[in-house]
Design a protein around this motif. Sequence first.
Motif, PDB file in Angstrom:
ATOM      1  N   PHE A 118       1.029  -1.447  -0.076  1.00 24.51           N
ATOM      2  CA  PHE A 118       0.139  -0.342   0.315  1.00 24.51           C
ATOM      3  C   PHE A 118       0.759   1.441   0.274  1.00 24.51           C
ATOM      4  N   SER A 119      -0.086   2.949  -0.201  1.00 17.79           N
ATOM      5  CA  SER A 119       1.130   3.647  -0.438  1.00 17.79           C
ATOM      6  C   SER A 119       0.248   4.982  -0.982  1.00 17.79           C
ATOM      7  N   ILE A 120       0.177   5.697  -0.679  1.00 17.66           N
ATOM      8  CA  ILE A 120      -0.747   7.226  -0.382  1.00 17.66           C
ATOM      9  C   ILE A 120      -0.851   7.350  -2.307  1.00 17.66           C
ATOM     10  N   SER A 121      -1.554   7.287  -2.706  1.00 21.14           N
ATOM     11  CA  SER A 121      -2.308   7.659  -3.902  1.00 21.14           C
ATOM     12  C   SER A 121      -1.425   9.130  -4.507  1.00 21.14           C
ATOM     13  N   PHE A 122      -1.120   9.189  -5.849  1.00 19.84           N
ATOM     14  CA  PHE A 122      -0.574  10.515  -6.515  1.00 19.84           C
ATOM     15  C   PHE A 122      -2.508  11.451  -6.596  1.00 19.84           C
ATOM     16  N   GLU A 123      -3.351  10.576  -6.752  1.00 16.75           N
ATOM     17  CA  GLU A 123      -4.232  11.054  -7.270  1.00 16.75           C
ATOM     18  C   GLU A 123      -5.518  11.398  -5.437  1.00 16.75           C
ATOM     19  N   ASN A 124      -4.406  12.045  -4.845  1.00 19.68           N
ATOM     20  CA  ASN A 124      -5.171  12.908  -3.844  1.00 19.68           C
ATOM     21  C   ASN A 124      -4.147  14.178  -4.135  1.00 19.68           C
ATOM     22  N   VAL A 125      -5.669  15.475  -3.669  1.00 19.57           N
ATOM     23  CA  VAL A 125      -5.143  16.373  -3.358  1.00 19.57           C
ATOM     24  C   VAL A 125      -5.578  16.642  -2.515  1.00 19.57           C
ATOM     25  N   ILE A 126      -4.464  17.523  -1.205  1.00 18.77           N
ATOM     26  CA  ILE A 126      -5.020  17.907  -0.636  1.00 18.77           C
ATOM     27  C   ILE A 126      -4.908  20.040   0.410  1.00 18.77           C
ATOM     28  N   SER A 127      -5.662  20.010   1.020  1.00 20.45           N
ATOM     29  CA  SER A 127      -5.838  21.520   1.711  1.00 20.45           C
ATOM     30  C   SER A 127      -4.443  21.577   2.107  1.00 20.45           C
ATOM     31  N   LEU A 128      -4.054  22.688   2.426  1.00 19.96           N
ATOM     32  CA  LEU A 128      -2.706  23.177   3.453  1.00 19.96           C
ATOM     33  C   LEU A 128      -3.033  24.146   4.648  1.00 19.96           C
ATOM     34  N   TYR A 129      -2.934  24.029   6.513  1.00 23.88           N
ATOM     35  CA  TYR A 129      -4.046  25.059   6.882  1.00 23.88           C
ATOM     36  C   TYR A 129      -2.503  25.319   7.149  1.00 23.88           C
ATOM     37  N   ASP A 130      -2.311  27.480   7.110  1.00 22.67           N
ATOM     38  CA  ASP A 130      -1.110  28.471   7.824  1.00 22.67           C
ATOM     39  C   ASP A 130       0.000  28.310   7.813  1.00 22.67           C
ATOM     40  N   CYS A 131       0.025  27.809   6.243  1.00 17.94           N
ATOM     41  CA  CYS A 131       1.659  27.098   5.639  1.00 17.94           C
ATOM     42  C   CYS A 131       1.510  28.395   5.870  1.00 17.94           C
ATOM     43  N   TYR A 186       7.509  23.293   5.877  1.00 18.32           N
ATOM     44  CA  TYR A 186       7.406  24.459   5.525  1.00 18.32           C
ATOM     45  C   TYR A 186       6.303  25.380   5.923  1.00 18.32           C
ATOM     46  N   GLY A 187       6.408  24.381   7.363  1.00 18.66           N
ATOM     47  CA  GLY A 187       5.518  26.007   8.476  1.00 18.66           C
ATOM     48  C   GLY A 187       3.948  25.306   8.296  1.00 18.66           C
ATOM     49  N   CYS A 188       3.425  24.591   7.866  1.00 22.26           N
ATOM     50  CA  CYS A 188       2.088  23.788   7.721  1.00 22.26           C
ATOM     51  C   CYS A 188       1.407  23.922   8.735  1.00 22.26           C
ATOM     52  N   ARG A 189       0.245  23.560   9.338  1.00 23.05           N
ATOM     53  CA  ARG A 189      -0.173  23.683  10.775  1.00 23.05           C
ATOM     54  C   ARG A 189      -1.318  22.694  10.860  1.00 23.05           C
ATOM     55  N   GLY A 190      -1.900  21.687   9.593  1.00 27.16           N
ATOM     56  CA  GLY A 190      -3.143  21.398   9.551  1.00 27.16           C
ATOM     57  C   GLY A 190      -3.277  20.531   7.832  1.00 27.16           C
ATOM     58  N   PHE A 191      -4.011  19.556   7.545  1.00 28.35           N
ATOM     59  CA  PHE A 191      -4.673  18.931   6.320  1.00 28.35           C
ATOM     60  C   PHE A 191      -6.131  18.620   5.822  1.00 28.35           C
ATOM     61  N   SER A 192      -6.795  18.602   4.887  1.00 28.96           N
ATOM     62  CA  SER A 192      -7.712  17.903   4.803  1.00 28.96           C
ATOM     63  C   SER A 192      -7.210  17.070   3.695  1.00 28.96           C
ATOM     64  N   SER A 193      -7.766  15.864   2.868  1.00 28.20           N
ATOM     65  CA  SER A 193      -7.705  14.972   1.534  1.00 28.20           C
ATOM     66  C   SER A 193      -8.826  15.001   1.062  1.00 28.20           C
ATOM     67  N   TRP A 194      -8.766  14.859  -0.087  1.00 23.48           N
ATOM     68  CA  TRP A 194      -9.437  14.538  -1.350  1.00 23.48           C
ATOM     69  C   TRP A 194      -9.162  13.942  -2.248  1.00 23.48           C
ATOM     70  N   VAL A 195      -9.616  12.747  -2.805  1.00 26.07           N
ATOM     71  CA  VAL A 195      -9.201  11.899  -4.102  1.00 26.07           C
ATOM     72  C   VAL A 195     -10.024  12.736  -5.118  1.00 26.07           C
ATOM     73  N   VAL A 196      -9.127  13.008  -6.290  1.00 28.16           N
ATOM     74  CA  VAL A 196      -9.748  13.934  -7.634  1.00 28.16           C
ATOM     75  C   VAL A 196      -9.717  12.898  -8.959  1.00 28.16           C
ATOM     76  N   PRO A 197     -10.427  12.006  -8.933  1.00 33.67           N
ATOM     77  CA  PRO A 197      -9.881  10.650 -10.061  1.00 33.67           C
ATOM     78  C   PRO A 197      -9.639  11.378 -10.928  1.00 33.67           C
ATOM     79  N   ARG A 198      -8.328  11.064 -12.155  1.00 37.29           N
ATOM     80  CA  ARG A 198      -8.677  11.264 -13.320  1.00 37.29           C
ATOM     81  C   ARG A 198      -9.647  12.219 -14.037  1.00 37.29           C
ATOM     82  N   GLY A 199      -9.848  12.858 -15.101  1.00 37.46           N
ATOM     83  CA  GLY A 199     -10.554  13.404 -15.732  1.00 37.46           C
ATOM     84  C   GLY A 199     -11.851  13.764 -15.398  1.00 37.46           C
TER      85      GLY A 199
END
Length: 632
Positions: A118-131, A186-199
């Motif tokens: 298993f590995s974290i997929s390239f298709e994830n898009v993350i939102s970083l907080y307070d970077c 990079y000084g980020c304090r938190g994050f959220s994650s989504w998968v955005v399928p290709r296409g």
Amino acid sequence: MHPLFLPSSSSSALFLLLLLLLTLQTLTSISLSQPEALPSLEKCGNFSISFPFHLSSSSPVPFRLTCANSSTLFLHINHQNYRVIEFFTDGLLVDFPSSPCRQFNDLRSFPFSTNQFFSISFENVISLYDCEDSSLCKAGCESNVLFGCDGREEDETSGGDIGCCYPLSDHSAWRPGDDFSVFGKYGCRGFSSWVVPRGTNRGKRGVKLEWAIPRNSSEGICDPEARTVNATAIQGSARCVCRDGFAGDGFVHGNGCLRSCYRDGNEVYGNKCEIKKHNGKKLTVLAGVLAPLFILGSLLALFCLLKRPVTTTHEGQHFHHSPTTTTTSVSFRKGYTKTRLFTYRELEEATKGFQDSQKLTQGKTGTIYSGNLKNGTRVLVHKVLCENQIEFLEISSQIDHLSAVLHRNLARIIGFCMDIGYNPVVVYEYPVNGSLEDRLRLGLDWCKRVNIVAEVAGLLALLQYENYPPILHNNVGSGYIFLDEDFQAKVTGFGLQRKQRTDSCMYDVAVLLLEIVTGSKQREENVTQALQRIRCGKLEEIVDPSLYFHEQPVVYREQIGLVADIATRCVLFGGDGKFGMVDAARELLQIAENNGGGGCDKKGDGIEETFSNSSLLQMISMSPDSIYLPKT
């Protein structure tokens, strides 16, 4: 010879009947049939669990799942439990171990370490907080539609804050094997994650994990009808994927691969996909069984005839002379000698009253239904959109015109209906491999995709420039393109109104090309997003995941880029005539021709034919399969 051994007429007939029964029994016993449905899968609530994942405690530990309360599924990795949200062919979407859902999570809240499974997929898009470092933020990433915990789109107007958007496919700050704590530097304090399928540009909240099996343990585990594909985020690991025309998990110890096809808009398997074309192996077996029986039966019949009294009269002798003409694969239609005029009532019966259950596709030119004529012939029934009497007369004339065109990529028109008071209806043959739209959902290799669109573009160019008045499709798309047993394109669903515009046709071709690149239907907003990513050099983000872009040979990756470029020019320059159907067809046919020696199946004469120095149309019109005959 003793009379006991001289067969009488009745005993000979009985003996031959026994031989026939024996033959039928033999044929039944040697018929190698496949099941007509995929084996049932383990269930947990709404989840269907495919191999190598299992609920059984005896299954391999990396892929063992737990079903809680008969509805909630958990994956166990490194002493952590991850709730499964959704399965993909190459991975699964999981939730954060902590709950409830938070707008932002601590960088250490997803303690995941990449392993050989298993590995974290390239298709994830993350939102970083307070970077502290804003260079992480990617402008193109913010165009994705991302949803919050409440199911609403995350933006400032809804009270949310998407923060700094970063796609893991960027690789500049995060690399395979990293976890999310890497963004702490990079000084980020938190994050959220989504998968955005290709296409697509619509995110699903959670973290997608890619799964695979180590290469050193994958030898011999794939079904004979499957291919091995490398994982994108797990080095040295791979998966089994059924090849085109087959469905299943691809593994020998799983469901394997079962022949798959579409019938009446539904996916069916095994014997239901059989076509009348026999393969060489079956013919060899049948010949080996039937030949000795036929010889024995012939000798017995000859013996019986010799025992009969011989007369000298020539009465009763019949000599059957075969006609001197022979048939070839090239036929010439004269008038309507091969086109039938149907009544509306006949076509209502064929489509069960044009029920929605018979509907295959619907668009700007009308609706296509699956139908069965009284003689058992399966057909495509296209109810053409018609707004007034003038259009009715135009469509009547265009049907007359289109019926006179013979081309290997134009679905054969069996007949039509022009009953007053009803929509015009065109009846086409039903190609056995269903629509391109259906096949893309099942998975289709790149060679077949580019051959199909090259054939379609060649046909459209021919109809537009080699006919007067021109015949434009007005809504060419994957739902109107059907495939025969050799995966040759058969185009249906022509609009047939004369008020069509060529710039609309070019836009439709662009959408079709993007669809074979991305593997999914393209709405207008998706077309804009796809073209933006192509122009920004991010083509790999929209390529159909089933093509495994990074595992394709360099020549195919270049071809995918060329097709995407043609789609872009169709949109940008198709409206003012700077880039027309002939230009698109010429370039697509050149790409398809170059594939002849690159591992692709050889196609018909039209694609292998040498390109002339003058024009594409000269090449097309010289083909014996592309003939326009005026009515006589």
